[in-house]
Design a protein around this motif. Sequence first.
Motif, PDB file in Angstrom:
ATOM      1  N   GLY A  36     -23.208  25.916  -0.194  1.00  0.00           N
ATOM      2  CA  GLY A  36     -23.807  27.242  -0.261  1.00  0.00           C
ATOM      3  C   GLY A  36     -22.957  28.190  -1.080  1.00  0.00           C
ATOM      4  O   GLY A  36     -23.475  29.012  -1.840  1.00  0.00           O
ATOM      5  N   ALA A  37     -21.631  28.071  -0.941  1.00  0.00           N
ATOM      6  CA  ALA A  37     -20.728  28.903  -1.741  1.00  0.00           C
ATOM      7  C   ALA A  37     -20.891  28.608  -3.224  1.00  0.00           C
ATOM      8  O   ALA A  37     -20.841  29.515  -4.065  1.00  0.00           O
ATOM      9  CB  ALA A  37     -19.283  28.664  -1.313  1.00  0.00           C
ATOM     10  N   LYS A  38     -21.105  27.335  -3.540  1.00  0.00           N
ATOM     11  CA  LYS A  38     -21.323  26.946  -4.945  1.00  0.00           C
ATOM     12  C   LYS A  38     -22.604  27.584  -5.484  1.00  0.00           C
ATOM     13  O   LYS A  38     -22.633  28.086  -6.625  1.00  0.00           O
ATOM     14  CB  LYS A  38     -21.411  25.424  -5.043  1.00  0.00           C
ATOM     15  N   SER A  39     -23.667  27.571  -4.691  1.00  0.00           N
ATOM     16  CA  SER A  39     -24.924  28.191  -5.128  1.00  0.00           C
ATOM     17  C   SER A  39     -24.745  29.683  -5.389  1.00  0.00           C
ATOM     18  O   SER A  39     -25.210  30.217  -6.408  1.00  0.00           O
ATOM     19  CB  SER A  39     -26.014  27.982  -4.064  1.00  0.00           C
ATOM     20  N   LEU A  40     -24.057  30.369  -4.477  1.00  0.00           N
ATOM     21  CA  LEU A  40     -23.814  31.800  -4.661  1.00  0.00           C
ATOM     22  C   LEU A  40     -22.920  32.058  -5.874  1.00  0.00           C
ATOM     23  O   LEU A  40     -23.123  33.019  -6.619  1.00  0.00           O
ATOM     24  CB  LEU A  40     -23.168  32.389  -3.414  1.00  0.00           C
ATOM     25  N   ALA A  41     -21.928  31.192  -6.050  1.00  0.00           N
ATOM     26  CA  ALA A  41     -21.023  31.356  -7.191  1.00  0.00           C
ATOM     27  C   ALA A  41     -21.789  31.263  -8.508  1.00  0.00           C
ATOM     28  O   ALA A  41     -21.571  32.055  -9.432  1.00  0.00           O
ATOM     29  CB  ALA A  41     -19.924  30.297  -7.138  1.00  0.00           C
ATOM     30  N   ASP A  42     -22.698  30.318  -8.594  1.00  0.00           N
ATOM     31  CA  ASP A  42     -23.496  30.183  -9.818  1.00  0.00           C
ATOM     32  C   ASP A  42     -24.346  31.431 -10.051  1.00  0.00           C
ATOM     33  O   ASP A  42     -24.500  31.883 -11.194  1.00  0.00           O
ATOM     34  CB  ASP A  42     -24.405  28.945  -9.717  1.00  0.00           C
ATOM     35  N   ALA A  43     -24.886  31.992  -8.963  1.00  0.00           N
ATOM     36  CA  ALA A  43     -25.704  33.201  -9.095  1.00  0.00           C
ATOM     37  C   ALA A  43     -24.864  34.400  -9.526  1.00  0.00           C
ATOM     38  O   ALA A  43     -25.313  35.240 -10.315  1.00  0.00           O
ATOM     39  CB  ALA A  43     -26.405  33.499  -7.766  1.00  0.00           C
ATOM     40  N   LEU A  44     -23.631  34.484  -9.012  1.00  0.00           N
ATOM     41  CA  LEU A  44     -22.760  35.615  -9.350  1.00  0.00           C
ATOM     42  C   LEU A  44     -22.398  35.643 -10.831  1.00  0.00           C
ATOM     43  O   LEU A  44     -22.042  36.694 -11.367  1.00  0.00           O
ATOM     44  CB  LEU A  44     -21.484  35.573  -8.501  1.00  0.00           C
ATOM     45  N   GLN A  45     -22.484  34.509 -11.469  1.00  0.00           N
ATOM     46  CA  GLN A  45     -22.175  34.484 -12.902  1.00  0.00           C
ATOM     47  C   GLN A  45     -23.266  35.182 -13.707  1.00  0.00           C
ATOM     48  O   GLN A  45     -23.024  35.615 -14.842  1.00  0.00           O
ATOM     49  CB  GLN A  45     -22.029  33.034 -13.383  1.00  0.00           C
ATOM     50  N   CYS A  46     -24.473  35.282 -13.092  1.00  0.00           N
ATOM     51  CA  CYS A  46     -25.604  35.913 -13.789  1.00  0.00           C
ATOM     52  C   CYS A  46     -25.905  37.316 -13.250  1.00  0.00           C
ATOM     53  O   CYS A  46     -26.351  38.181 -14.003  1.00  0.00           O
ATOM     54  CB  CYS A  46     -26.859  35.057 -13.641  1.00  0.00           C
TER      55      CYS A  46
ATOM     56  N   ASN B 136     -13.786  31.094  -9.347  1.00  0.00           N
ATOM     57  CA  ASN B 136     -14.135  30.817 -10.752  1.00  0.00           C
ATOM     58  C   ASN B 136     -15.284  31.701 -11.228  1.00  0.00           C
ATOM     59  O   ASN B 136     -15.289  32.179 -12.373  1.00  0.00           O
ATOM     60  CB  ASN B 136     -14.521  29.340 -10.917  1.00  0.00           C
ATOM     61  N   ALA B 137     -16.254  31.929 -10.338  1.00  0.00           N
ATOM     62  CA  ALA B 137     -17.394  32.771 -10.714  1.00  0.00           C
ATOM     63  C   ALA B 137     -16.966  34.210 -10.957  1.00  0.00           C
ATOM     64  O   ALA B 137     -17.460  34.881 -11.871  1.00  0.00           O
ATOM     65  CB  ALA B 137     -18.463  32.722  -9.623  1.00  0.00           C
ATOM     66  N   LEU B 138     -16.036  34.697 -10.133  1.00  0.00           N
ATOM     67  CA  LEU B 138     -15.619  36.092 -10.250  1.00  0.00           C
ATOM     68  C   LEU B 138     -14.814  36.367 -11.513  1.00  0.00           C
ATOM     69  O   LEU B 138     -14.643  37.525 -11.894  1.00  0.00           O
ATOM     70  CB  LEU B 138     -14.811  36.497  -9.016  1.00  0.00           C
ATOM     71  N   LEU B 139     -14.331  35.324 -12.149  1.00  0.00           N
ATOM     72  CA  LEU B 139     -13.639  35.521 -13.421  1.00  0.00           C
ATOM     73  C   LEU B 139     -14.606  36.040 -14.481  1.00  0.00           C
ATOM     74  O   LEU B 139     -14.193  36.673 -15.451  1.00  0.00           O
ATOM     75  CB  LEU B 139     -13.000  34.208 -13.888  1.00  0.00           C
TER      76      LEU B 139
ATOM     77  N   ASN C 136     -17.573  37.718 -13.466  1.00  0.00           N
ATOM     78  CA  ASN C 136     -18.412  38.752 -12.861  1.00  0.00           C
ATOM     79  C   ASN C 136     -17.754  40.111 -13.030  1.00  0.00           C
ATOM     80  O   ASN C 136     -16.555  40.257 -12.795  1.00  0.00           O
ATOM     81  CB  ASN C 136     -18.622  38.443 -11.372  1.00  0.00           C
ATOM     82  N   THR C 137     -18.531  41.106 -13.405  1.00  0.00           N
ATOM     83  CA  THR C 137     -17.966  42.438 -13.656  1.00  0.00           C
ATOM     84  C   THR C 137     -18.570  43.518 -12.760  1.00  0.00           C
ATOM     85  O   THR C 137     -18.432  44.705 -13.047  1.00  0.00           O
ATOM     86  CB  THR C 137     -18.185  42.835 -15.127  1.00  0.00           C
TER      87      THR C 137
ATOM     88  N   LEU D 128      -5.689  38.855 -10.867  1.00  0.00           N
ATOM     89  CA  LEU D 128      -4.856  39.135 -12.038  1.00  0.00           C
ATOM     90  C   LEU D 128      -5.702  39.518 -13.248  1.00  0.00           C
ATOM     91  O   LEU D 128      -5.205  40.106 -14.205  1.00  0.00           O
ATOM     92  CB  LEU D 128      -3.997  37.913 -12.379  1.00  0.00           C
ATOM     93  N   HIS D 129      -7.010  39.178 -13.184  1.00  0.00           N
ATOM     94  CA  HIS D 129      -7.874  39.398 -14.345  1.00  0.00           C
ATOM     95  C   HIS D 129      -9.098  40.269 -14.056  1.00  0.00           C
ATOM     96  O   HIS D 129      -9.645  40.886 -14.961  1.00  0.00           O
ATOM     97  CB  HIS D 129      -8.353  38.038 -14.890  1.00  0.00           C
ATOM     98  N   SER D 130      -9.552  40.301 -12.786  1.00  0.00           N
ATOM     99  CA  SER D 130     -10.788  41.024 -12.476  1.00  0.00           C
ATOM    100  C   SER D 130     -10.596  42.529 -12.623  1.00  0.00           C
ATOM    101  O   SER D 130      -9.693  43.113 -12.010  1.00  0.00           O
ATOM    102  CB  SER D 130     -11.250  40.710 -11.049  1.00  0.00           C
ATOM    103  N   PRO D 131     -11.478  43.184 -13.389  1.00  0.00           N
ATOM    104  CA  PRO D 131     -11.374  44.638 -13.545  1.00  0.00           C
ATOM    105  C   PRO D 131     -12.140  45.417 -12.475  1.00  0.00           C
ATOM    106  O   PRO D 131     -12.044  46.641 -12.416  1.00  0.00           O
ATOM    107  CB  PRO D 131     -12.002  44.868 -14.920  1.00  0.00           C
ATOM    108  N   THR D 132     -12.891  44.701 -11.617  1.00  0.00           N
ATOM    109  CA  THR D 132     -13.780  45.410 -10.688  1.00  0.00           C
ATOM    110  C   THR D 132     -13.476  45.165  -9.218  1.00  0.00           C
ATOM    111  O   THR D 132     -13.722  46.034  -8.386  1.00  0.00           O
ATOM    112  CB  THR D 132     -15.244  45.019 -10.945  1.00  0.00           C
ATOM    113  N   LEU D 133     -12.986  43.978  -8.828  1.00  0.00           N
ATOM    114  CA  LEU D 133     -12.776  43.669  -7.414  1.00  0.00           C
ATOM    115  C   LEU D 133     -11.693  44.573  -6.827  1.00  0.00           C
ATOM    116  O   LEU D 133     -10.530  44.511  -7.227  1.00  0.00           O
ATOM    117  CB  LEU D 133     -12.395  42.198  -7.237  1.00  0.00           C
ATOM    118  N   ARG D 134     -12.086  45.411  -5.868  1.00  0.00           N
ATOM    119  CA  ARG D 134     -11.163  46.402  -5.316  1.00  0.00           C
ATOM    120  C   ARG D 134     -10.861  46.194  -3.832  1.00  0.00           C
ATOM    121  O   ARG D 134      -9.895  46.749  -3.316  1.00  0.00           O
ATOM    122  CB  ARG D 134     -11.725  47.812  -5.516  1.00  0.00           C
TER     123      ARG D 134
END
Length: 494
Positions: free
Chosen positions: A179-189, A213-216, A218-219, A244-250
């Motif tokens: 289920g996490a994999k399915s959500l991760a794929d959706a978060l990329q879009c 990996n998806a959040l890398l 996601n903005t 270290l790379h995400s500009p949005t996750l707070r």
Amino acid sequence: MSGTSKVSLSTLPVEVVYRILDRLDIITILCTARNVCQRLNKIISSYERYQVLTTVNLDNTPISNSETSLLADALKNNTALKTLILSMNEIGDEGVKHLANALRNNTALTKLYLASNKIGEVGAEYLADMLQHNTGLVTLHLSCNQIKDNGIKHLADALRVNKTLMHLDLNGNKIGKHGAKSLADALQCNEKLTTLDLQKNYIGCEGAQHLANALLNNTTLVELNINNNHVGYHGAQYFAGVLLHSPTLRILHIGNNEIRFDGLTALADMLRINKTLHTLDIGGNQISDKERQYLDAEEARRLDDEQARRLNDEQARRLEDEQARYMGSVKTQYLIMPRAPRLYNAEARYTAGEKTQYLIMARAPHLDNAQARYTAGEKTRDPNDEAVRYLADALQENSTLTTLFIPNNHIGRVGARHLADLLKKNRALRILHLQGNIISREGVRDLINALKNNNTLIELELEFREVTDKMPIDLDELLERNKRLANINTDNRE
């Protein structure tokens, strides 16, 4: 009697209808009075209670399938209702079907709460279909249902195309790593979701890796809650890499995940560099490196056992060589042959004793070193406090984290002192939660002294083991001196 006229809704004065509506609860008006006739609908639409009705709270108020159907019918034409709370009603997949059909084209409702309603994979599919068409819903709470990984696939497909949903709560749905994999794929879009709650979903380390990996890429996601998911220290390392790379996750909640010392150090190292994260929850994570110390001692014992085996083999070869020499001298020493076995046995006994003594001496330094390393560690530092020291040192270099939750981590007096040293210098932290630890009265005093000159912290949650007569006075003096510290919640564990 022929002169009396019949009373009907079509002729009843509006003021009289209003008085009747005054005596009805809102659910009756929504589910029963609406759609009786066009005139009554028009009157209800002008009725003050109905016009100002923006929230309907039916939390833990069991409603039947027929009532859910009537409520759904009311939603089709409702333009005022903004929030609908139906948690803990066990409406099931069939009830969700009615609601989903009604909300396909509803643009008024923005918040829908459906926690604890026995919604399964089929119900998730109905909601997914609704989300692909609905353009009004912003918040959807589905915690404590039975959606699982197959149901999440449907919702994930909807998230790929939905343009309005911003807050999604899937806490306690057993979605697992798939289920996490399915959500991760959706978060990329997905380009709209800002808050995702995935507590208690058994996603594990592999699921954490998919999400990281998806959040890398996601903005938009701002807050992620993965408490109680068994992600381990590897999972913490994955999210440290993301931050270290995400500009949005707070906001990151990663509590109760057994991240241990290695996971904490990865997050601490991230905090030295990250400039966006303002809330970190690492409560209940067994953050010590005590396990590492046990492993070091165990590794030393393993190496000693290997060395002992090598010594045994070497000694056996030496004895075999001695026996071969003895056998070779049999022909020339026939006269003393009867004595030879006795001599050989004596030598063997002596050699065995020598070997045992030698092995003990050989092993002793290694065992002593391992024991010394472990004992010295126990005497000089509590492993949990050492982890806090590492975190506090990292936060000395951080100027953006404002909220830190570290409850239930076995933090003691030394750990409290490290945090006190941090509070003397840090000018960013505003909220600090330390409940459920083992902070002594000395640790509390260190924190109080540090906060006397700290002008940024406004909330402190604290739990301590010991209390003295002077401690309440010290806390009162602190609040009097530090006007910004508006909230100190303390609990004595004695």
